[in-house]
Design an enzyme around this catalytic site. Structure first.
Site, PDB file in Angstrom:
ATOM      1  N   ARG A 176      -9.768   0.502   8.877  1.00  0.00           N
ATOM      2  CA  ARG A 176      -9.263  -0.839   9.152  1.00  0.00           C
ATOM      3  C   ARG A 176     -10.277  -1.683   9.901  1.00  0.00           C
ATOM      4  NH1 ARG A 176      -3.594   0.751   8.891  1.00  0.00           N
ATOM      5  NH2 ARG A 176      -2.217  -1.053   9.000  1.00  0.00           N
ATOM      6  N   ARG A 197      11.059  -1.465  11.512  1.00  0.00           N
ATOM      7  CA  ARG A 197      10.030  -1.010  12.456  1.00  0.00           C
ATOM      8  C   ARG A 197       9.814  -2.070  13.523  1.00  0.00           C
ATOM      9  NH1 ARG A 197       5.130   0.756   8.626  1.00  0.00           N
ATOM     10  NH2 ARG A 197       4.043  -0.482  10.182  1.00  0.00           N
ATOM     11  N   LYS A 253       0.833  -1.205   0.000  1.00  0.00           N
ATOM     12  CA  LYS A 253       0.000   0.000   0.000  1.00  0.00           C
ATOM     13  C   LYS A 253       0.868   1.256   0.000  1.00  0.00           C
ATOM     14  CE  LYS A 253      -2.080  -1.134   3.830  1.00  0.00           C
ATOM     15  NZ  LYS A 253      -1.439  -2.435   4.103  1.00  0.00           N
ATOM     16  N   ARG A 289      -0.516  -8.971  13.708  1.00  0.00           N
ATOM     17  CA  ARG A 289      -1.149  -8.029  12.785  1.00  0.00           C
ATOM     18  C   ARG A 289      -1.925  -8.763  11.697  1.00  0.00           C
ATOM     19  NH1 ARG A 289       3.738  -4.524  11.035  1.00  0.00           N
ATOM     20  NH2 ARG A 289       2.261  -3.282   9.852  1.00  0.00           N
ATOM     21  N   ARG A 298      11.351  -5.546   5.090  1.00  0.00           N
ATOM     22  CA  ARG A 298      11.060  -4.110   4.975  1.00  0.00           C
ATOM     23  C   ARG A 298      12.000  -3.288   5.855  1.00  0.00           C
ATOM     24  NH1 ARG A 298       5.113  -1.703   5.320  1.00  0.00           N
ATOM     25  NH2 ARG A 298       4.985  -2.847   7.281  1.00  0.00           N
TER      26      ARG A 298
HETATM   27  P1  ADP Z   1       1.294  -1.087   7.422  1.00  0.00           P
HETATM   28  O1  ADP Z   1       1.594  -0.189   6.283  1.00  0.00           O
HETATM   29  O2  ADP Z   1       2.433  -1.932   7.804  1.00  0.00           O
HETATM   30  O3  ADP Z   1       0.015  -1.826   7.265  1.00  0.00           O
HETATM   31  P2  ADP Z   1       0.604   1.302   8.879  1.00  0.00           P
HETATM   32  O4  ADP Z   1       1.785   2.188   8.802  1.00  0.00           O
HETATM   33  O5  ADP Z   1      -0.566   1.589   8.025  1.00  0.00           O
HETATM   34  O6  ADP Z   1       1.098  -0.194   8.697  1.00  0.00           O
HETATM   35  O7  ADP Z   1       0.100   1.227  10.374  1.00  0.00           O
HETATM   36  C1  ADP Z   1       0.969   0.863  11.430  1.00  0.00           C
HETATM   37  C2  ADP Z   1       0.149   0.594  12.676  1.00  0.00           C
HETATM   38  O8  ADP Z   1      -0.600   1.764  13.040  1.00  0.00           O
HETATM   39  C3  ADP Z   1      -0.895  -0.504  12.517  1.00  0.00           C
HETATM   40  O9  ADP Z   1      -0.361  -1.791  12.720  1.00  0.00           O
HETATM   41  C4  ADP Z   1      -1.894  -0.120  13.610  1.00  0.00           C
HETATM   42  O10 ADP Z   1      -1.410  -0.493  14.890  1.00  0.00           O
HETATM   43  C5  ADP Z   1      -1.876   1.400  13.552  1.00  0.00           C
HETATM   44  N1  ADP Z   1      -2.923   1.906  12.647  1.00  0.00           N
HETATM   45  C6  ADP Z   1      -2.739   2.517  11.454  1.00  0.00           C
HETATM   46  N2  ADP Z   1      -3.903   2.859  10.898  1.00  0.00           N
HETATM   47  C7  ADP Z   1      -4.870   2.420  11.747  1.00  0.00           C
HETATM   48  C8  ADP Z   1      -6.295   2.419  11.722  1.00  0.00           C
HETATM   49  N3  ADP Z   1      -6.987   2.940  10.685  1.00  0.00           N
HETATM   50  N4  ADP Z   1      -6.945   1.863  12.774  1.00  0.00           N
HETATM   51  C9  ADP Z   1      -6.280   1.337  13.802  1.00  0.00           C
HETATM   52  N5  ADP Z   1      -4.948   1.293  13.891  1.00  0.00           N
HETATM   53  C10 ADP Z   1      -4.238   1.824  12.872  1.00  0.00           C
HETATM   54  P1  ADP Z   2       2.136  -1.782   3.179  1.00  0.00           P
HETATM   55  O1  ADP Z   2       2.130  -0.276   3.192  1.00  0.00           O
HETATM   56  O2  ADP Z   2       0.927  -2.360   2.529  1.00  0.00           O
HETATM   57  O3  ADP Z   2       2.387  -2.379   4.524  1.00  0.00           O
HETATM   58  P2  ADP Z   2       4.721  -1.539   1.778  1.00  0.00           P
HETATM   59  O4  ADP Z   2       4.463  -0.717   0.567  1.00  0.00           O
HETATM   60  O5  ADP Z   2       5.436  -0.905   2.920  1.00  0.00           O
HETATM   61  O6  ADP Z   2       3.344  -2.251   2.248  1.00  0.00           O
HETATM   62  O7  ADP Z   2       5.517  -2.852   1.295  1.00  0.00           O
HETATM   63  C1  ADP Z   2       5.956  -3.829   2.235  1.00  0.00           C
HETATM   64  C2  ADP Z   2       7.366  -4.291   1.849  1.00  0.00           C
HETATM   65  O8  ADP Z   2       7.287  -5.057   0.643  1.00  0.00           O
HETATM   66  C3  ADP Z   2       8.347  -3.160   1.577  1.00  0.00           C
HETATM   67  O9  ADP Z   2       9.626  -3.555   2.012  1.00  0.00           O
HETATM   68  C4  ADP Z   2       8.296  -2.996   0.053  1.00  0.00           C
HETATM   69  O10 ADP Z   2       9.533  -2.528  -0.458  1.00  0.00           O
HETATM   70  C5  ADP Z   2       8.006  -4.427  -0.417  1.00  0.00           C
HETATM   71  N1  ADP Z   2       7.127  -4.466  -1.598  1.00  0.00           N
HETATM   72  C6  ADP Z   2       6.000  -3.738  -1.826  1.00  0.00           C
HETATM   73  N2  ADP Z   2       5.457  -4.028  -3.034  1.00  0.00           N
HETATM   74  C7  ADP Z   2       6.243  -4.982  -3.579  1.00  0.00           C
HETATM   75  C8  ADP Z   2       6.227  -5.694  -4.829  1.00  0.00           C
HETATM   76  N3  ADP Z   2       5.254  -5.500  -5.747  1.00  0.00           N
HETATM   77  N4  ADP Z   2       7.198  -6.603  -5.054  1.00  0.00           N
HETATM   78  C9  ADP Z   2       8.190  -6.813  -4.132  1.00  0.00           C
HETATM   79  N5  ADP Z   2       8.261  -6.173  -2.946  1.00  0.00           N
HETATM   80  C10 ADP Z   2       7.316  -5.263  -2.660  1.00  0.00           C
END
Ligand code: ADP
Ligand code: ADP
Ligand code: ZN
Length: 216
Positions: A88, A160, A13, A171, A127
């Site tokens: 979420r 992280r 994302k 998660r 990541r």
């Molecule tokens: P990722 O990209 O790895 O899914 P985010 O950066 O979006 O993680 O979010 C990191 C953490 O922040 C989540 O695991 C959750 O604990 C919290 N968080 C983010 N957005 C929300 C939401 N809309 N509702 C509840 N918790 C959230």
């Molecule tokens: P989210 O925000 O959904 O948690 P991220 O964009 O942070 O996901 O991606 C999670 C990890 O996977 C990062 O280390 C990113 O570089 C890698 N990643 C994301 N998209 C791809 C892809 N299409 N192919 C390979 N690795 C990816």
């Protein structure tokens, strides 16, 4: 255009949102980023959110909805934005509907990035995030030019706390029980777009662009 980007943690994302924001001139609104920023600034809201985040738990709906409502209150009805990581829970999806309805507007589309559990685990394990500018890398799939150094700003890369394996499992369980039901919620409203996330960064992006083109 008002987009919502969904998918399990590690689906890509954040990576796609960066490209979408540039290509479509959108504001990026990420609740995860907002919480981390608030925490860095020493804001009490951030401290409270981080207590949940460290455990890999969801921040409670009340606090999360309040933060989003406040953030969107500054926006005009025709504002162009992309929400990443919100809603979420079904409760949050309802709250978002309410906020947008009150503004006299609605979502354009919900993009759901679909990836398998094994892929997620591998992506989360590798990541790395820049401490300074929050750019995201992957040790294998998107390595920085110099190990542990951000290409964009020269900052330190780190893993992280909530990307450590124990927290990732938690998660994923939470995603299944609390977040996945939202997909049906939006399917019923007719603006759900499923995208195969197990492709290269570029191909995923092209698929999203194509889907958005077909929409208009
Ligand atoms: P990722 O990209 O790895 O899914 P985010 O950066 O979006 O993680 O979010 C990191 C953490 O922040 C989540 O695991 C959750 O604990 C919290 N968080 C983010 N957005 C929300 C939401 N809309 N509702 C509840 N918790 C959230
Ligand atoms: P989210 O925000 O959904 O948690 P991220 O964009 O942070 O996901 O991606 C999670 C990890 O996977 C990062 O280390 C990113 O570089 C890698 N990643 C994301 N998209 C791809 C892809 N299409 N192919 C390979 N690795 C990816
Ligand atoms: Zn950086």
């Amino acid at each position: 255009m008002k987009l919502l980007l969904m998918g399990p943690p590690g689906a890509g994302k954040g990576s796609q949102s960066k490209k979408l924001v540039e290509a479509y001139d959108l504001q990026s609104i990420s609740t995860g980023e907002m919480f981390r920023e608030a925490y860095k600034k020493g804001d009490p809201m951030g401290e409270k959110a981080m207590e949940y985040i460290r455990q890999g738990e969801l921040v409670d709906d009340e606090l999360t909805n309040r933060v989003v409502r406040e953030r969107l209150s500054h926006e005009r009805p025709d504002a162009r934005f992309l929400l990443d990581g919100y809603p979420r829970t079904v409760n949050q999806a309802r709250a978002l509907d309410k906020i947008l309805t009150e503004k006299g507007t609605r979502l354009t589309a919900v993009i759901n990035i679909v990836v398998d559990k094994e892929v997620i685990i591998e992506r989360m394990a590798g990541r790395r995030v820049c401490r300074q500018c929050a750019a995201t890398y992957h040790t294998k799939f998107r390595p920085p030019r110099v190990e542990n150094v951000c290409d964009a700003c020269g900052g330190d890369l780190h893993q992280r706390e909530d990307d450590k394996p124990a927290s990732v499992r938690n998660r994923l369980n939470i995603y299944e029980s609390k977040t996945r039901p939202i997909i049906d919620y939006y399917k019923g409203r007719g603006f759900l777009i499923n995208i195969d996330g197990e492709q290269s960064f570029e191909k995923v992006f092209r698929d999203i662009q194509r889907a958005l083109r077909d929409l208009t």
